[in-house]
Design a protein around this motif. Structure first.
Motif, short mmCIF file in Angstrom:
data_model
loop_
_atom_site.label_atom_id
_atom_site.label_comp_id
_atom_site.label_asym_id
_atom_site.label_seq_id
_atom_site.Cartn_x
_atom_site.Cartn_y
_atom_site.Cartn_z
N LEU A 62 6.44 6.33 7.23
CA LEU A 62 5.32 5.69 6.36
C LEU A 62 4.16 7.06 5.46
O LEU A 62 4.39 6.91 4.51
N ARG A 63 3.51 6.31 7.31
CA ARG A 63 2.83 7.60 7.73
C ARG A 63 3.19 9.42 6.99
O ARG A 63 1.95 9.42 6.17
N SER A 82 16.65 -0.47 7.17
CA SER A 82 17.17 0.71 8.62
C SER A 82 18.02 0.00 9.64
O SER A 82 17.16 -0.56 10.30
N VAL A 83 19.00 0.65 10.36
CA VAL A 83 19.71 -0.12 11.62
C VAL A 83 19.76 2.06 12.71
O VAL A 83 20.87 0.66 13.05
N HIS A 84 19.31 2.17 11.88
CA HIS A 84 19.99 3.84 12.18
C HIS A 84 18.97 4.88 12.56
O HIS A 84 18.09 4.91 14.20
N HIS A 85 18.02 4.64 12.39
CA HIS A 85 16.88 6.31 12.14
C HIS A 85 15.55 5.58 12.29
O HIS A 85 14.57 5.73 13.19
N ARG A 86 15.11 4.33 11.33
CA ARG A 86 14.46 3.46 11.72
C ARG A 86 14.34 2.39 12.01
O ARG A 86 13.51 1.41 12.14
N GLY A 87 15.10 1.77 12.64
CA GLY A 87 15.25 0.24 13.07
C GLY A 87 16.86 -0.17 13.68
O GLY A 87 17.11 0.56 13.94
N THR A 88 16.79 -1.34 14.05
CA THR A 88 18.32 -1.42 14.57
C THR A 88 18.84 -3.10 14.40
O THR A 88 18.00 -2.95 13.50
N TYR A 89 20.15 -3.09 14.76
CA TYR A 89 20.64 -4.21 14.30
C TYR A 89 20.13 -5.79 14.75
O TYR A 89 20.19 -6.12 13.72
N ALA A 112 6.73 -3.00 10.26
CA ALA A 112 5.74 -3.29 11.77
C ALA A 112 6.42 -3.49 12.63
O ALA A 112 7.14 -4.44 12.69
N GLY A 113 6.59 -2.37 13.23
CA GLY A 113 7.08 -2.25 14.95
C GLY A 113 8.85 -2.52 15.27
O GLY A 113 8.69 -2.33 16.27
N ALA A 114 8.83 -2.71 13.88
CA ALA A 114 10.83 -1.98 14.07
C ALA A 114 10.96 0.04 14.24
O ALA A 114 9.95 0.51 14.29
N SER A 153 15.56 7.44 15.35
CA SER A 153 14.33 9.09 14.81
C SER A 153 13.05 8.61 15.08
O SER A 153 12.14 8.99 14.53
N GLY A 154 12.49 7.47 15.76
CA GLY A 154 11.30 6.96 15.88
C GLY A 154 10.96 5.43 15.38
O GLY A 154 11.25 4.75 14.31
N ARG A 155 9.41 5.22 15.32
CA ARG A 155 8.86 4.42 14.79
C ARG A 155 9.04 4.51 13.25
O ARG A 155 8.51 5.58 12.57
#
Length: 179
Positions: free
Chosen positions: A147-148, A40-47, A134-136, A140-142
Motif C-alpha cells: 500500500l505504501r 491475498s493468500v499468496h503475495h501479501r497474506g496467507t490462508y 495491517a499486520g498481513a 512478497s512481504g508486508r
C-alpha cells in the motif's frame, strides 16, 4: 500496429513491470476502478491471515500505465504476466481500450477482478480494509508495504488517489497502536 501489444498496469506493474517494453505511457481505463477488493493468500497474506491486494473493480475510471510490447517479446512477457498476476487465478484476462495521455486509444491486456472467485472481497469499507491490511504478510512481504509503495508511486506519477491515501493513514494508525 499488428506487430505490438499493450499491457495496462494500475498497481505494482506501474513502477515494477518486470519486462522489456518499447513505450511506457500514462493511461486511463474507463469502467473500472482501482480497489483493494481481492483477499491475498499468496503475495501479501496467507490462508490463515489474508491480506488484500488491488484489483480492477467495476465502475469508475483508473489512471495507470500502459506498456507497448514488441511482437517478438510478447510470448515471454505474456507468460511472465500470467505467472505474476494469476497465482490463484483471481483475475480475468481481458482486452480493453485505454486512453493514453497523448490522446491515442489502444487495445490493452488488462487483468480484471473476477467477482465470482472465492477471493473476491467486494466493496469493503475503509476500516475493514485497514483491518485486513495491517499486520498481513505473504510471500512478497508486508501488505502495508504494498500500500505504501502504491501511494508513493501514484504521487510520483502525479496521481492523487484520495481513497488510497486515506486507507494508508488508517493502516499506519492501526500498526502504531499495535506497537
Amino acid at each position: 500496429m499488428a506487430d505490438e501489444h499493450w499491457v495496462f498496469g494500475y498497481g505494482s506493474l506501474m513502477w515494477r513491470p518486470g519486462f522489456e517494453f518499447l513505450e511506457r505511457r500514462p493511461a486511463t481505463l474507463h469502467g473500472r476502478r482501482r480497489a483493494f477488493c481481492i483477499y491475498s493468500v499468496h503475495h501479501r497474506g496467507t490462508y490463515e491471515r489474508p491480506g488484500l491486494v488491488l484489483g480492477l473493480a467495476p465502475g469508475g475510471a483508473t489512471r495507470g500505465m500502459a506498456y507497448r510490447i514488441a511482437e517478438p517479446a510478447w510470448p515471454e512477457v505474456y507468460a511472465y504476466l500470467v505467472e505474476r498476476e494469476q497465482p490463484t487465478e483471481t483475475y480475468v484476462e481481458a482486452r480493453r481500450h485505454v486512453r493514453l495521455a497523448d490522446g491515442r486509444r489502444v487495445d490493452a491486456l488488462v487483468f480484471l477482478s473476477d467477482v465470482r472467485h472465492p477471493q473476491w472481497a467486494g466493496a469493503l469499507g475503509l476500516e475493514r480494509q485497514a483491518e485486513l491490511i495491517a499486520g498481513a504478510t505473504g510471500l512478497s512481504g508486508r501488505n502495508v508495504d504494498y500500500l505504501r509503495d502504491l501511494v508513493a508511486h501514484l504521487r510520483e506519477e502525479g496521481v492523487r488517489d484520495h481513497a488510497m491515501e486515506t486507507l494508508l493513514g488508517l493502516v499506519e494508525r492501526r500498526e502504531l497502536a499495535a506497537g
